[in-house]
Design an enzyme around this catalytic site. Structure first.
Site, PDB file in Angstrom:
ATOM      1  NE  ARG A 123      80.043  86.216   4.289  1.00 35.29           N
ATOM      2  CZ  ARG A 123      79.184  86.006   3.310  1.00 35.29           C
ATOM      3  NH1 ARG A 123      77.920  85.663   3.582  1.00 35.29           N
ATOM      4  NH2 ARG A 123      79.541  86.175   2.057  1.00 35.29           N
ATOM      5  CE  LYS A 158      60.540  70.248  16.806  1.00 32.06           C
ATOM      6  NZ  LYS A 158      59.950  69.189  15.958  1.00 32.06           N
ATOM      7  CE  LYS A 190      56.543  69.198  23.899  1.00 31.63           C
ATOM      8  NZ  LYS A 190      55.866  69.336  22.591  1.00 31.63           N
ATOM      9  CD  GLU A 230      52.687  66.691  22.622  1.00 32.90           C
ATOM     10  OE1 GLU A 230      53.430  67.507  22.055  1.00 32.90           O
ATOM     11  OE2 GLU A 230      53.117  65.736  23.308  1.00 32.90           O
ATOM     12  CG  ASP A 254      52.612  64.912  18.868  1.00 35.28           C
ATOM     13  OD1 ASP A 254      53.143  65.637  18.015  1.00 35.28           O
ATOM     14  OD2 ASP A 254      53.247  64.063  19.526  1.00 35.28           O
TER      15      ASP A 254
END
Length: 318
Positions: A123, A158, A190, A230, A254
């Site tokens: 597994r 992510k 950002k 960004e 963005d």
């Protein structure tokens, strides 16, 4: 800091994942966690109760890991380390290579040895290779969608907690590229870093921040892979161009429409500022080609990892 996208897959695997016998490496930590969650670790004596109750200690067998659907393979580089931890008496023969396409029905790996040990490994082996091959297969679909354009597909942060290093390796197996690995190897300013910064002061703020980041990295004996900003409006982008680029390597556009992206490319080209443009935000497989045709050099898509589905792999035992 070495650009991971310039490394061959084998070197990239070693760089990202490290030695499995090193408890502090990404691969070492992952394998220890996988062993503990399936076999109970030291506290539970690391045993498979069903196999010990039903299969003789000396009973041996042969198992083949078979692709049940077409896929791009990733994670086969982990097989020796997995076998070494879960089933050191089992012999593994890997018949394919990470980054290779496998047809449905292809046997990509063969395991020979004590049947108890093969089942103890089953597994965890399937979970890991199926997950990473799912990421590689998704990456390959995005790469195919922009074929013939100047755009490259990049991943994001992510990723599945604990699996970032391996998922970024899988992204490369699928033909896409790695963005920054974490918060330490490249700079991405950002919107949350710009809270309270007025539009008029943005270029100076960014230029100072980039210079400071490069200096801090140098003092640590590092070099940033890239410095990126960004922006979410063309006005912000124009102010950066007017300031000569502020020392940036990349500007991330963005959540802009394809019309805005094309306009940003035109603004950059007219300015003569040498800076790459990256489209990001809500990128889907269905929209990737239209985005690439705007002329941006980079498209980052979180969907490569956070929307990837594990492929169908099975272990057939003779």
């Amino acid at each position: 800091m070495t650009d991971l996208n310039q490394l061959p897959l084998g070197t990239l695997f070693d760089r990202l994942c490290g030695e499995p016998n090193d408890a502090g490496s990404a691969l070492g930590r992952l394998l220890a966690a996988m062993y503990a969650e399936d076999l109970g670790g030291e506290g539970a004596a690391g045993w498979d109760v069903a196999s010990e109750a039903t299969i003789g200690e000396r009973q041996s067998g042969v198992a083949r890991m078979v692709a049940r659907e077409p896929m791009v393979l990733a994670g086969l580089a982990c097989v020796p380390a997995l076998v070494g931890l879960f089933a050191p008496s089992v012999v593994a023969r890997v018949h394919a290579t990470d980054g290779e396409r496998a047809a449905a029905g292809a046997a990509v790996c063969e395991l020979c040895g004590p049947l108890r040990k093969i089942l103890a490994l089953e597994r965890s082996l399937l979970n890991l290779v199926a997950r990473l091959s799912g990421v590689a297969s998704m990456a390959a679909k995005f790469v195919a969608a922009v074929e013939g354009t100047n755009a490259s597909i990049y991943d994001t942060r992510k990723t599945t907690p604990g699996l970032r290093a391996l998922e970024k390796y899988a992204v490369r197996c699928g033909g896409a590229k790695c963005h920054r690995v974490g918060l330490y190897d490249a700079m991405l300013i950002k919107d949350n870093h710009l809270v309270g910064v007025s539009p008029m002061l943005l270029p100076r703020f960014v230029a100072d921040a980039v210079a400071r980041a490069r200096d801090l990295a140098s003092k640590r004996g590092q070099a940033l892979t890239f410095a990126e900003l960004e922006v979410d409006t063309l006005e912000q982008f124009q102010s950066v161009l007017d300031a000569g680029g502020c020392g940036l390597d990349v500007v991330l556009l963005d959540n802009m429409s394809t019309a805005q992206l094309a306009q940003a490319v035109a603004l950059r080209d007219r300015s003569g500022v040498r800076i790459e443009l990256e489209a990001s935000g809500g990128v889907r497989l269905q929209t990737a080609r239209a985005i690439a045709q705007t002329g941006v050099e980079r498209i980052s898509a979180g969907a490569i990892t956070h929307q990837a589905v594990s492929v169908d792999l099975g272990l057939d035992i003779d």
